[in-house]
Write an enzyme that holds these catalytic residues in place. Structure first.
Site: not given
Ligand code: NAD
Ligand code: SER
Length: 326
Positions: A8, A10-12, A34, A53, A142, A146
Site C-alpha cells: 500500500g 502509494l497511499g496517504q 501497491d 494484490d 473497518y 482492525k
Molecule cells: P490509503 O487508502 O491512502 O492507501 C492504501 C493503499 O493500499 C492504496 O495505495 C491502495 O492502492 C493500496 N491497496 C488497496 N488494496 C490493495 C490490494 N488489494 N493490494 C495491494 N495494495 C492495495 O490508506 P492509508 O491512509 O495510507 O492507510 C494505510 C493504513 O493506515 C491502513 O491500514 C489504515 O487503516 C491505517 N490508518 C490510516 C489512517 C488515516 O487517517 N489515513 C488512520 C488510522 C489508520
Molecule cells: N482516518 C481513518 C478513517 O477514517 C481512521 O482509521 O478510516
C-alpha cells in the site's frame, strides 16, 4: 542492514513513510508495492516498485526473497467509509491481506508493522482519555477488521515469534497524497478548500470531536516503534497514539487565524457521522510514551499553519496567498 518492503506504498500514509525510509536507509533498500501505479509516480520511478494484490502471497514472497527483506510495513487496507460501503471486500482485504503478510513474514523471518486505528474502538469504549487497554466492541466493519488484526498480530508474535508491532492511528492529516476514503478525510479536505475557495462544506457535524495527527508525527511513530528496543515493549499491537483532538468548528476557527473570512457549513453524511459517533473523543497514549518514548511535535495551530503554507504555495488554483508574517 535494513531491507524494507511496504505494501500500500502509494497511499496517504505509505507515500510518506516510503519517502522517509528511502531518505534514511537508501532508495534501493526500500521496495514499494501497491495494486496501482498511476499515483505518486515519482516514487514508482525512483526505485524498486512491484504492482500486485497483497493477497497474492506467492508474488509477495518472491519479492521478499529476491531483496532479502527483513521488515514489512503493511499499509494496504480499506479505510472506514469505503469499508462500510463494501464490508465483504473490507473483510477480505484487511484480514486476508494481513494474514498473507504475516505468513510470508513467518516463513521469511521478517518484522511487521501494521497500523490499527481509533476505529478499533466502539460506542461502549470510554470516550474521553480512552485507555490503552479497554473495551473494544466496534460497530463498523473497518473496526471489526482492525480489532481482529490487532489480535492476529499478537497471535503471530506469541505463537511463531514474528516481531509484530503496531499503533492505533487517529485521523491522519497530510498534504502529499489525498486520503483514501476515511471518516476523518474532512480534516484534510478543509485545508485544500480553504486555500482554493475560502469555504468548506463538512460531512460531519461541527461539534464532532476526534483524535488527529499531522503526517510527520505519524511517520515518526511508525519508524520509531520499529526501531524501539523490543525488551521495553509490553503492548506491541497496538499502541494508542495521538497528537490532538478537535471538532470541525475548532479547526475552522484555527484556519480563520490565517484566512479571516473562511466559512464552513455542514451537510452531514449519516454513514460517516455514525462511524464518528462510535469513536473516542480523545485517546490516552501513556503506554507509547513509556515503552518507546512517543511524543508528538505538532498541535492544531502548528499543523494548520504548515498545511496552509504548503498548500497555498503548491496548488496552482490557490486563491489564498501565504504571508510569512501571517
Ligand atoms: P490509503 O487508502 O491512502 O492507501 C492504501 C493503499 O493500499 C492504496 O495505495 C491502495 O492502492 C493500496 N491497496 C488497496 N488494496 C490493495 C490490494 N488489494 N493490494 C495491494 N495494495 C492495495 O490508506 P492509508 O491512509 O495510507 O492507510 C494505510 C493504513 O493506515 C491502513 O491500514 C489504515 O487503516 C491505517 N490508518 C490510516 C489512517 C488515516 O487517517 N489515513 C488512520 C488510522 C489508520
Ligand atoms: N482516518 C481513518 C478513517 O477514517 C481512521 O482509521 O478510516
Amino acid at each position: 542492514m535494513k531491507k524494507i518492503l511496504i505494501t500500500g506504498a502509494l497511499g496517504q500514509l505509505g507515500s510518506e513513510i516510503a519517502a522517509e525510509l528511502r531518505s534514511r536507509f537508501g532508495v534501493d533498500k526500500v521496495v514499494l508495492t501497491d495494486r496501482r501505479d498511476d499515483v505518486n509516480t515519482d516514487l514508482v520511478e525512483e526505485g524498486p516498485f512491484y504492482r500486485f494484490d497483497v493477497r497474492h502471497g506467492e508474488e509477495l514472497a518472491a519479492v521478499v526473497r529476491r531483496y532479502r527483506i527483513d521488515t514489512i510495513y503493511h499499509l494496504a487496507a480499506l479505510l472506514s467509509a469505503t469499508a462500510e460501503n463494501d464490508p465483504q471486500t473490507a473483510w477480505d482485504l484487511n484480514l486476508n491481506g494481513l494474514m498473507t503478510v504475516l505468513e510470508v513474514a513467518r516463513e521469511e523471518r521478517c518484522a511487521v508493522f501494521t497500523p490499527s486505528s481509533i476505529g478499533a474502538f466502539g460506542p461502549s469504549t470510554p470516550r474521553d482519555w480512552t485507555p490503552q487497554d479497554t473495551i473494544q466492541r466496534p460497530t463498523s466493519m473497518y473496526g471489526v477488521t482492525k480489532v481482529a488484526g490487532e489480535l492476529l498480530c499478537d497471535y503471530y508474535y506469541h505463537k511463531y515469534g514474528v516481531d509484530t508491532r503496531g499503533v492505533r492511528y487517529p485521523g491522519l492529516i497530510s498534504n502529499r497524497t489525498l486520503p483514501g476514503g476515511g471518516t476523518t478525510d474532512y480534516a484534510v479536505d478543509v485545508y485544500y478548500q480553504a486555500v482554493r475557495r475560502g469555504r468548506y462544506s463538512c460531512f460531519l457535524k461541527g461539534d464532532t470531536y476526534l483524535d488527529m495527527m499531522y503526517m510527520p508525527d505519524a511517520v515518526r511513530a511508525a519508524v520509531d516503534l520499529m526501531e524501539a528496543d523490543p525488551a521495553r515493549l509490553r503492548h506491541r499491537n497496538a499502541f494508542n497514539v495521538t497528537a490532538m483532538s478537535f471538532c470541525p468548528e475548532e479547526q475552522a476557527a484555527y484556519i480563520r487565524r490565517y484566512i479571516p473570512d473562511f466559512e464552513i457549513d455542514y451537510h452531514v453524511d449519516p454513514v460517516r457521522q455514525a462511524i464518528a459517533n462510535s469513536w473516542p473523543n480523545n485517546l490516552e497514549d501513556y503506554a507509547a510514551r513509556v515503552e518507546w518514548d512517543w511524543e508528538p511535535r505538532f498541535d492544531l495551530d502548528t499543523m494548520t499553519r504548515d498545511m496552509l503554507r504548503v498548500l497555498s504555495r503548491r496548488l496552482e488554483d490557490a486563491r489564498y496567498v501565504w504571508s510569512d508574517e501571517g
